[in-house]
Design a protein around this motif. Structure first.
Motif: not given
Length: 275
Positions: A60-65, A105-107, A135-142, A264-271
């Motif tokens: 909750d301390n973070y948000f997508i800018s 942010v993405a960077d 793709d901020m959602e994917f970057l944040r999950m990773q 879930l079809y895409n689990n970003p926590k399993k590489f």
């Protein structure tokens, strides 16, 4: 501060979230939790609840800018937003900053992930593609996968002592009661999430194939960053890939989709490396 088994749980949680619990291997954590709870199920559950609450508070301390990106896009005529619209976005983010929240942010996310290192070449391709397509959602999950690695180990130990499967802490709505989809239920044009769902390939795999042009895709949105896919093209591509007739493919896919409910079809926590 050197960690001992006498440390309060709150102290260990805090150090784990700050990435300072590097010496806390799973055997040490198991000894620590045994000493803390003495194997009592109620105390173990209380410890798990405390860990989950801390993870959710951290998130909750973070948000997508988005302000800077929208400002640039509006000035370039690629986004239909006037000064009042932009001011609302700016004021909203300023309010979050004043509450002590941090805008992502993405960077920042890309550099943080790169600092930890990539799992393999496919993972690197996926992260670079997500950064390119914003793709901020994917970057944040990773990023969260790495940032929460230490406290996740603590959580897994507690779950194992409780005898439960250590599922991830999610705030998403349950999908178990959603009706199964048919091929024609998918929109004619959709994004990468639905592409993953329809094809049953992970997002990192789809990203890799978009980079190598192995899967039909198109770009739209600000600076052509957004990936979109056409349903008929994806069905045709999958049909050729599976070496099936279109009717065989549709029949098989509908059977598979009907059998999937809460998975879930895409689990970003399993590489995983996909063929």
């Amino acid at each position: 501060m050197y960690m001992t088994t006498n440390m309060p749980l709150g102290g260990l949680i805090d150090k784990s979230l700050k990435g300072e619990a590097r010496t806390a291997h799973k055997e040490w954590l198991r000894t620590y939790i045994k000493r803390l709870t003495k194997g009592n199920k109620a105390k173990l559950q209380q410890a798990l609840n405390e860990v989950d609450d801390a993870i959710n508070q951290w998130r909750d301390n973070y948000f997508i800018s988005t302000y800077e990106e929208k400002l640039v896009a509006a000035r370039q005529g690629k986004l239909n937003m006037d000064n009042r619209d932009l001011e609302e976005v700016y004021n909203e983010e300023e309010y979050l900053h004043k509450e002590g929240k941090i805008g992502l942010v993405a960077d920042f996310l890309y550099e943080a992930i790169a600092k930890h290192g990539f799992i393999n070449e496919y993972h690197r391709d996926a992260i670079e593609s997500a950064w390119l397509f914003h793709d901020m959602e994917f970057l944040r999950m990773q990023w969260e996968y790495y940032a929460l690695a230490q406290i996740r180990s603590l959580r897994e130990v507690i779950c194992s002592m409780l005898g439960v499967v250590p599922t991830t802490v999610e705030n998403e709505q349950q999908t178990a009661n959603r009706p199964p989809k048919r091929i024609e239920d998918y929109p004619e044009v959709f994004g990468i999430e639905l592409c993953c769902e329809l094809t049953n390939y992970a997002k990192d795999t789809i990203y890799k194939w978009t980079r190598t042009r192995e899967i039909p895709c198109h770009r739209s949105g600000t600076n052509g960053r957004k990936l979109v896919f056409k349903r008929d093209e994806i069905v045709k591509w999958l049909t050729a890939r599976k070496q099936e007739t279109k009717d065989e493919f549709i029949k098989r896919m509908e059977t598979e989709l009907a059998a999937k409910s809460s998975t879930l079809y895409n689990n970003p926590k399993k590489f995983k490396k996909h063929d």
